[in-house]
Motif scaffolding. Sequence first.
Motif, short mmCIF file in Angstrom:
data_model
loop_
_atom_site.label_atom_id
_atom_site.label_comp_id
_atom_site.label_asym_id
_atom_site.label_seq_id
_atom_site.Cartn_x
_atom_site.Cartn_y
_atom_site.Cartn_z
N LYS A 29 43.35 39.69 40.58
CA LYS A 29 43.00 38.28 40.36
C LYS A 29 42.08 38.10 39.15
O LYS A 29 42.37 37.32 38.24
CB LYS A 29 42.32 37.69 41.61
N SER A 30 40.96 38.81 39.15
CA SER A 30 39.99 38.67 38.06
C SER A 30 40.56 39.19 36.74
O SER A 30 40.29 38.62 35.68
CB SER A 30 38.70 39.42 38.41
N VAL A 33 42.74 36.38 35.21
CA VAL A 33 42.06 35.27 34.56
C VAL A 33 41.30 35.73 33.31
O VAL A 33 41.17 34.97 32.35
CB VAL A 33 41.12 34.52 35.53
N LYS A 34 40.81 36.97 33.31
CA LYS A 34 40.16 37.48 32.10
C LYS A 34 41.18 37.65 30.99
O LYS A 34 40.86 37.48 29.81
CB LYS A 34 39.46 38.81 32.40
N LEU A 76 34.75 29.22 32.17
CA LEU A 76 34.80 30.19 33.27
C LEU A 76 33.51 30.14 34.09
O LEU A 76 32.42 30.17 33.54
CB LEU A 76 35.00 31.60 32.71
N PRO A 78 31.93 32.68 36.28
CA PRO A 78 32.20 34.11 36.51
C PRO A 78 31.99 34.53 37.96
O PRO A 78 31.32 33.85 38.74
CB PRO A 78 31.20 34.80 35.58
N GLN A 79 32.56 35.67 38.30
CA GLN A 79 32.48 36.18 39.66
C GLN A 79 31.04 36.46 40.07
O GLN A 79 30.64 36.19 41.20
CB GLN A 79 33.31 37.46 39.79
N ILE A 157 38.13 27.81 35.16
CA ILE A 157 38.53 28.94 35.99
C ILE A 157 37.31 29.37 36.79
O ILE A 157 36.29 29.75 36.21
CB ILE A 157 39.06 30.10 35.13
N ASP A 159 35.97 32.04 39.29
CA ASP A 159 36.27 33.38 39.82
C ASP A 159 35.37 33.67 41.03
O ASP A 159 34.22 34.06 40.88
CB ASP A 159 36.07 34.43 38.73
N GLU A 160 35.90 33.45 42.21
CA GLU A 160 35.19 33.67 43.47
C GLU A 160 33.79 33.04 43.45
O GLU A 160 32.78 33.72 43.61
CB GLU A 160 35.11 35.17 43.79
N ILE A 191 39.88 31.36 42.00
CA ILE A 191 40.19 32.73 42.42
C ILE A 191 39.34 33.05 43.65
O ILE A 191 38.12 32.84 43.66
CB ILE A 191 39.89 33.74 41.30
N THR A 192 39.97 33.58 44.68
CA THR A 192 39.24 33.90 45.90
C THR A 192 40.06 34.86 46.76
O THR A 192 41.25 35.05 46.52
CB THR A 192 38.93 32.62 46.71
#
Length: 247
Positions: A29-30, A33-34, A76, A78-79, A157, A159-160, A191-192
């Motif tokens: 997933k990550s 998107v990256k 973004l 970020p996670q 985006i 990311d979690e 994203i999750t």
Amino acid sequence: GISKAVDGVSFTVDQGRSIGLVGESGCGKSTLVKGIIRVLAGNGIIAGGSVRFEGNDLTQMTESSIRNIRWKDLSLIPQAAMDSLNPVYPVIDSFLEILMLKGKLNRAEATKRAHELFTMVGLDTKRLRYYPHEFSGGMKQRAMIALALALNPKLIIADEPVTALDVIVQNQVLRVLKNLKKELGLTLVMITHDISVVAETCDDVAVMYAGKIVEIGPVSRVLKNSTHPYTMGLANAFPNLKKTEGT
């Protein structure tokens, strides 16, 4: 040799809609998107395919060209959002840097915009002068959402964004995202690994497994009529509080 972390993935997000990319840890997933915004690690490459954004193929753009659209058009969360703020500067400095360098605002305009953004995500503007360690986890997450919105991007985006938060704060942060999507017409990629987060916030869902999308479609259809075993497992992994026993 080459190990393909993501392979043969294809999806579309229409303006003003949201899609959730859901899957287990390590499914790609990550990395996906990256790759979209071209911030892969040094040992990662885009070996083929295209990423179309407003008619342009991002994979063919020069580094300087894509740098110009990052944050302005593509943003973004970020996670590791809670650890993304500079610990040795007040939070407002992160906003001023983006707004003045990328947004070309003067200090007074940037400060005003920072106050607007904090208010938008439900944070007290006095806290702009605080340091990151003086924020709770939920506050940091909201601050990062505000920072991602700084230049009114067309696509965000996330990311979690709620993984490390307790369920009460998760609900607050997700409500902020939903309200902003409605008010600003945001286009969102979420994203999750939590299917319930997707069910609450997204219009469509793409289920990833082993670097591929194995199921995609509107959230209600995919969850009610799952065809892939992994999607079925995800759908059964959280209880339906509205269902009564025996139904």
